[in-house]
Write a protein that holds these residues in place. Structure first.
Motif: not given
Length: 257
Positions: A25-35
């Motif tokens: 979940x934190x990894x996927x959140x990092x992708x959202x933060x990137x965008x």
């Protein structure tokens, strides 16, 4: 003995699976933060306004940018002090690899399969994974927007660093801070934008021509209790690109020793 070993292995597996799901979940959140970061940079650097005008006109967006940086530095500080994260994830990967060789598939693989595990492994292998993600996103933003002068991005970052430094070192501002969390918030945002600036500026944040007062920023950090800033100082030491360049003065290097 065999039953005991099997029982221990089962307990270890059942304990590690929820942790791996959380890491996902934190990894996927990092992708959202990137965008999100790239969208914020576009909004805060687009013509015709200067960086300070953008920050004044788009205060809500600037605050969101700051919140992202605050979370990023907070997460990475916790990650660096918890080596069990990578140990647990390595155990998970070894287990699913061993079961794949035996033509077995575990239920947990439905959530974190081998391909996802490989991507997550690269992410968590970084000392500061969230910060690395944001640094790459900022660099990519600059490289993809060739019609946008790089100064528009670096000036936005240096302006935010200056605002945070002034708030931390000026008594009139400091007296308004009702708790230490506000001070820590400002410090994390300041360090975050310095690191992003250093990644995208051709000569970095430590050169004499830098628009960031690095001596002042480091001095402000060192005036705080060491237990609250050591992680931030380490971020400047180890996640910037230009600290060891010839253009960095010996005085700044000495301040970060």
């Amino acid at each position: 003995l065999q039953f005991y070993c099997s029982n221990v292995i089962a307990k270890a597996w059942n304990a590690v699976c929820p942790l791996v799901a959380k890491l996902k979940r934190f990894y996927e959140f990092s992708l959202r933060l990137e965008n999100a970061l790239r969208s914020l940079l576009e909004a805060l650097t687009s013509p015709p306004y200067a960086p300070m005008q953008h920050l004044e006109r788009e205060q809500a967006l600037a605050k969101q940018f700051a919140e992202i940086l605050h979370f990023t530095l907070s997460f990475d500080e916790l990650k660096m002090t918890n080596p069990a994260i990578q140990n647990d994830f390595s155990y998970y990967r070894r287990t699913i690899s061993r079961n794949r060789l035996n033509n077995q598939q575990l239920e947990a693989e439905n959530e974190v399969n081998n391909e996802m595990a490989n991507r997550m492994s690269l992410f968590y292998a970084e000392a500061t994974p969230m910060l690395k993600t944001l640094s790459n996103a900022t660099t990519k933003f600059v490289s993809e927007n060739k019609t946008l002068p790089i100064e528009d991005t670096t000036d936005c970052l240096s302006t935010m660093a200056c605002v945070c430094r002034v708030m931390l070192e000026t008594p009139e501002y400091r007296c308004r801070f009702t708790n230490t969390d506000t001070v820590l918030f400002c410090m994390r945002v300041m360090v975050g934008v310095i690191i992003l600036y250093d990644h995208v500026h051709p000569v970095g944040a430590f050169a004499k021509t830098s628009k960031i007062d690095m001596k002042g920023c480091i001095k402000v950090l060192k005036e705080q209790p060491s237990n609250s800033v050591e992680g931030l100082l380490n971020a400047l030491r180890y996640t910037t690109r230009h600290l060891n360049d010839d253009s960095t003065s010996k005085q700044i290097r000495a301040l970060l020793q």
